[in-house]
Design a protein around this motif. Sequence first.
Motif, mmCIF file in Angstrom:
data_model
loop_
_atom_site.group_PDB
_atom_site.id
_atom_site.type_symbol
_atom_site.label_atom_id
_atom_site.label_comp_id
_atom_site.label_asym_id
_atom_site.label_seq_id
_atom_site.Cartn_x
_atom_site.Cartn_y
_atom_site.Cartn_z
ATOM 1 N N THR A 126 0.570 -1.340 -0.006
ATOM 2 C CA THR A 126 -0.084 0.061 0.106
ATOM 3 C C THR A 126 0.798 1.314 -0.057
ATOM 4 N N GLU A 127 2.010 1.021 0.105
ATOM 5 C CA GLU A 127 3.002 2.118 0.452
ATOM 6 C C GLU A 127 4.416 1.828 0.213
ATOM 7 N N ALA A 128 5.077 2.623 -0.558
ATOM 8 C CA ALA A 128 6.640 2.098 -0.516
ATOM 9 C C ALA A 128 7.738 3.264 -0.445
ATOM 10 N N THR A 129 8.672 3.124 0.282
ATOM 11 C CA THR A 129 9.787 4.075 0.176
ATOM 12 C C THR A 129 11.068 3.611 -0.704
ATOM 13 N N VAL A 130 11.506 4.524 -1.321
ATOM 14 C CA VAL A 130 12.760 3.761 -2.264
ATOM 15 C C VAL A 130 13.687 5.025 -2.322
ATOM 16 N N LYS A 131 14.926 4.391 -2.365
ATOM 17 C CA LYS A 131 16.109 5.335 -2.394
ATOM 18 C C LYS A 131 16.528 6.095 -3.761
ATOM 19 N N LEU A 132 17.091 7.138 -3.755
ATOM 20 C CA LEU A 132 17.335 7.886 -4.945
ATOM 21 C C LEU A 132 18.709 8.002 -5.214
ATOM 22 N N LEU A 133 19.183 8.524 -6.367
ATOM 23 C CA LEU A 133 20.643 9.065 -6.657
ATOM 24 C C LEU A 133 20.428 10.204 -7.248
ATOM 25 N N PRO A 134 21.731 10.992 -7.107
ATOM 26 C CA PRO A 134 21.731 12.163 -7.659
ATOM 27 C C PRO A 134 22.168 11.877 -9.238
ATOM 28 N N ALA A 135 21.171 12.584 -10.140
ATOM 29 C CA ALA A 135 21.145 12.228 -11.501
ATOM 30 C C ALA A 135 22.639 12.535 -12.266
ATOM 31 N N PRO A 136 22.953 11.602 -12.928
ATOM 32 C CA PRO A 136 24.202 11.532 -13.816
ATOM 33 C C PRO A 136 24.387 12.898 -14.638
ATOM 34 N N THR A 137 25.526 13.580 -14.911
ATOM 35 C CA THR A 137 25.516 14.711 -15.157
ATOM 36 C C THR A 137 25.830 14.703 -16.839
ATOM 37 N N TYR A 138 26.738 13.536 -17.280
ATOM 38 C CA TYR A 138 27.069 13.449 -18.556
ATOM 39 C C TYR A 138 26.596 11.967 -19.013
ATOM 40 N N LYS A 139 26.440 11.893 -20.384
ATOM 41 C CA LYS A 139 25.589 10.813 -20.908
ATOM 42 C C LYS A 139 26.126 10.595 -22.513
ATOM 43 N N GLN A 140 26.594 9.452 -22.640
ATOM 44 C CA GLN A 140 27.127 9.335 -24.001
ATOM 45 C C GLN A 140 26.374 7.883 -24.744
ATOM 46 N N THR A 141 25.927 7.889 -25.814
ATOM 47 C CA THR A 141 25.196 6.653 -26.462
ATOM 48 C C THR A 141 26.008 6.452 -27.676
ATOM 49 N N MET A 142 26.008 4.889 -28.028
ATOM 50 C CA MET A 142 26.750 4.606 -29.206
ATOM 51 C C MET A 142 26.234 3.276 -29.578
ATOM 52 N N LEU A 143 26.231 3.277 -30.931
ATOM 53 C CA LEU A 143 25.656 1.868 -31.562
ATOM 54 C C LEU A 143 26.609 1.179 -32.436
ATOM 55 N N ALA A 144 27.066 0.021 -32.201
ATOM 56 C CA ALA A 144 27.909 -0.993 -32.705
ATOM 57 C C ALA A 144 27.256 -1.776 -33.457
ATOM 58 N N MET A 145 27.595 -2.111 -34.616
ATOM 59 C CA MET A 145 27.042 -3.039 -35.671
ATOM 60 C C MET A 145 28.033 -4.306 -36.021
ATOM 61 N N TYR A 146 27.326 -5.263 -36.249
ATOM 62 C CA TYR A 146 27.938 -6.684 -36.738
ATOM 63 C C TYR A 146 27.552 -7.525 -37.698
ATOM 64 N N ARG A 147 28.316 -7.945 -38.389
ATOM 65 C CA ARG A 147 27.847 -8.725 -39.529
ATOM 66 C C ARG A 147 27.594 -10.186 -38.839
ATOM 67 N N ASP A 148 28.354 -10.661 -37.821
ATOM 68 C CA ASP A 148 28.358 -11.876 -37.096
ATOM 69 C C ASP A 148 27.593 -11.529 -35.778
ATOM 70 N N ILE A 149 26.504 -12.427 -35.393
ATOM 71 C CA ILE A 149 25.716 -12.358 -34.185
ATOM 72 C C ILE A 149 26.756 -12.896 -32.941
ATOM 73 N N HIS A 150 27.635 -13.757 -33.148
ATOM 74 C CA HIS A 150 28.536 -14.062 -32.248
ATOM 75 C C HIS A 150 29.699 -13.166 -31.835
ATOM 76 N N ASP A 151 30.034 -12.471 -32.827
ATOM 77 C CA ASP A 151 30.801 -11.104 -32.524
ATOM 78 C C ASP A 151 30.417 -10.431 -31.498
ATOM 79 N N ALA A 152 29.191 -9.981 -31.633
ATOM 80 C CA ALA A 152 28.340 -9.279 -31.014
ATOM 81 C C ALA A 152 28.316 -9.513 -29.654
#
Length: 471
Positions: A207-233
């Motif tokens: 009926t009610e929950a308390t959770v812990k929070l964290l300071p928000a991360p300031t920096y973020k980078q996103t990347m996409l790696a592409m593979y012709r062989d699924i096992h290499d991925a």
Amino acid sequence: MLEPIVIEKLRAIVGEKHFMEHTEARVAYSYDATPMLQHLPDGVIFPSSTQEISRILQVLNEYKIPVVGRGAGSNLCGGTVPVEGGIVMVMSRMKKLIEIDTDNLTATFQPGLNTKEFHLAVEKHGLFYPPDPSSMVISTLGGNIMECAGGLRGLKYGTTKDYVIGLEAVLPNGDIIRTGGKLYKDVAGYDLTKLLVGSEGTLAIITEATVKLLPAPTYKQTMLAMYRDIHDAARTVSAIIGNRITPATLEFIDNPTLRVVEDYNKIGLPTDMEAVLLIEQDGVDEGLVNKDIQEMIRICKEQNAADVQLATTAEEAEKLMMARRSALSTLARIKPTTILEDATVPRSKIAEMVNAIKKISEKYDVQICTFGHAGDGNLHPTCATDARNTEEIHRVEMAFEEIFEAAIQLGGTITGEHGVGTVKAPYLEWKVGSAGIELMKNIKKAFDPNNIMNPSKIFAKESRKRVVIHQ
């Protein structure tokens, strides 16, 4: 059907319009997001307070009527399907964000609060609640707690159980208990908080929950790696972790999933590749984030990535993440029935698990798309099929049985975040053994001697026999 005296007592608690027994309401709450599973409840009730829930459970316990707690019904294990009838208790009226405590870095809320709304509210304070299930736009926090939801950030930040530090819950007899609180250290007695998280509504109503929070991360980078062989991925995943790098997100998407997601989202995903890895790193130090990203680019290329691309804008990064989050909904466009599972293995076994899934899908001649949280070993083999084709459904079921067995043989489990519910109950003994099943049943009996709390979930009437896989 419910006795008139029971209906009268329930309506006296919540009011005439908040208890329903007409056909339309019963049908509306007879299923959840799990395919091919539906059972009519005898009634649907909408409580507004802990005290109302206490009184409701006293009535249901007295008459030994099953009760199924429900949030948004977005789970994929049949967890909120009322398989033994009874009452579905919908928590949509209990959706208050009670407090965001910036001094203690905690938040307290009622279970019906929408997950995405909570994330946005927390972020306004420069804070961060890491668990981010793909269903967060529609799911509720109470449902997340009952299923111990994970998400794309589970590798670096953990899952729901790592953040819930206090609960208010109502036991089947109507007693109200409080566990934990705004404490990061508390070893007073058994850890009832952790026991209730992931209990799938079989022990109590939260009926009610308390959770812990964290300071928000300031920096973020996103990347996409592409593979012709699924096992290499797949091998790249192990190589990244083996190099002592823990990215915030490390997602795997195979070619069948890529093609469907790109067809729907039109964001330029490489549909000629056998697989891609979607990788994100965050932190408070821009230099360290960039260092990790450059090292992961090196590892990806070392593991035969055909190309690696960095998102150049926040909008581009968000599009990539949304494409991954929409994988299930877009795969559902292929055929009428979509069956998604979440077999999980140690991270070092990702390549072997991906290979096993491919072999099993070929063996049973079924189309299985694989994506998931590769960084923490949590893969989502997903089959597009048609429930009306009973012969194919049988092959799909046999394929998933072998996938579960393959995961266990590799040191994994039958579920990493979706829960056991009804769907995986026959396989639970494969993972925990007969002694483990008996111990869990005794815990359930201690909480719920009349077995009214979400019965026929987690524990199957009969376990399935183990399949034999010849490697």
